[in-house]
Design an enzyme around this catalytic site. Structure first.
Site, PDB file in Angstrom:
ATOM      1  N   ASP A 185      36.075   4.463  19.972  1.00 38.67           N
ATOM      2  CA  ASP A 185      35.139   3.647  19.210  1.00 38.67           C
ATOM      3  C   ASP A 185      35.875   3.132  17.989  1.00 38.67           C
ATOM      4  O   ASP A 185      36.431   3.927  17.219  1.00 38.67           O
ATOM      5  CB  ASP A 185      33.938   4.481  18.769  1.00 38.67           C
ATOM      6  CG  ASP A 185      33.318   5.247  19.937  1.00 38.67           C
ATOM      7  OD1 ASP A 185      33.230   4.665  21.030  1.00 38.67           O
ATOM      8  OD2 ASP A 185      32.932   6.411  19.747  1.00 38.67           O
TER       9      ASP A 185
ATOM     10  N   ASP B 272      20.744   6.629  24.818  1.00 33.56           N
ATOM     11  CA  ASP B 272      21.210   7.406  23.669  1.00 33.56           C
ATOM     12  C   ASP B 272      20.052   8.272  23.173  1.00 33.56           C
ATOM     13  O   ASP B 272      18.917   7.794  23.092  1.00 33.56           O
ATOM     14  CB  ASP B 272      21.676   6.488  22.532  1.00 33.56           C
ATOM     15  CG  ASP B 272      22.924   5.688  22.907  1.00 33.56           C
ATOM     16  OD1 ASP B 272      23.501   5.950  23.987  1.00 33.56           O
ATOM     17  OD2 ASP B 272      23.313   4.807  22.117  1.00 33.56           O
TER      18      ASP B 272
END
Length: 237
Positions: free
Chosen positions: A129, A8
């Protein structure tokens, strides 16, 4: 089952978050390309990358970081974060990115997902998500009243073949994946389901493999040393 080591990115640097909270960002490596090269040497064929800056700014930000990995390694790169238009998708596809993950737009602009699938087929994936089972958006800063299973079925209906499912409450916690919800979504749709969030050790990998999931994303567990990437890949061959 495919193991996806994760990188990330904030400000061009590899970081990890705790439960998706940007204020908890901790740098976990000096250089994304060097880290990706290490993953490749351990046997990885894919890498999962997220433009966290892009998620907040609603546009691609750390572009060079991702294209460098695609161009300078043999890894297949899947990328999400900040991808909001056909132009963004086309840009990444033409620079060697193997899979494009649409997140917030799946919730807010399903017509774009439909158009993208029509144009690019299986290159397009959707990231779902969820907090308490309900889909979140915009770098997980916004909640919705759309249940994760319902969104998965909507995405299947427009032709999506691959879904990355993240239980936000598990992400970065090293507390084990939400196997119950992963089984539910895997049974609800014919899409390939990749587990994200909470993977801690080899036992988690074996448990997910035994549920016939398509893939598992591993981030903090690799950086913290609770999971050896090479062994994870070996048990999934």
């Amino acid at each position: 089952m495919i193991i996806f080591p994760a990188i990330d990115i904030i400000g061009g640097k590899p970081v990890r978050l705790y439960k998706g909270d940007f204020s908890t960002a901790q740098q976990v490596a000096d250089n994304a390309l060097e880290t990706a090269t290490q993953f490749e040497k351990a046997g990885a064929q894919w890498i999962h990358m997220v433009d966290l800056d892009g998620s907040l700014q609603k546009k691609p930000v750390n572009v060079k970081t991702f294209t460098d990995v695609a161009e300078q390694t043999n890894l297949k790169v899947e990328i999400g974060g900040g991808i909001r238009s056909m132009k963004d998708i086309d840009f990444y596809v033409n620079r060697g990115i193997s899979r494009i993950i649409l997140g917030s737009v799946a919730l807010k602009n399903p017509d774009l997902v439909k158009e993208a699938v029509k144009e690019f087929g299986g290159v397009i994936a959707v990231g779902i998500d969820a907090k308490n089972g309900y889909a979140a958006a915009e770098g997980w800063t916004e909640s919705s009243d759309v249940y994760f299973i319902d969104l998965a079925r909507q995405m299947e209906a427009v032709g999506i073949e691959t879904i990355i499912y993240t239980d936000i409450s598990k992400d970065g916690t090293l507390s084990g994946p939400n196997t119950e919800q992963l089984i539910q979504i895997n049974n609800a749709v014919r899409c390939n389901i990749t587990a994200s969030g909470g993977v801690t050790n080899l036992d988690d990998i074996i448990a997910l493999r035994n549920e016939n999931l398509y893939g598992a994303i591993c981030g903090k567990s690799i950086y913290n040393g609770t999971l050896e990437l090479k062994k994870a890949i070996e048990v999934c061959r």
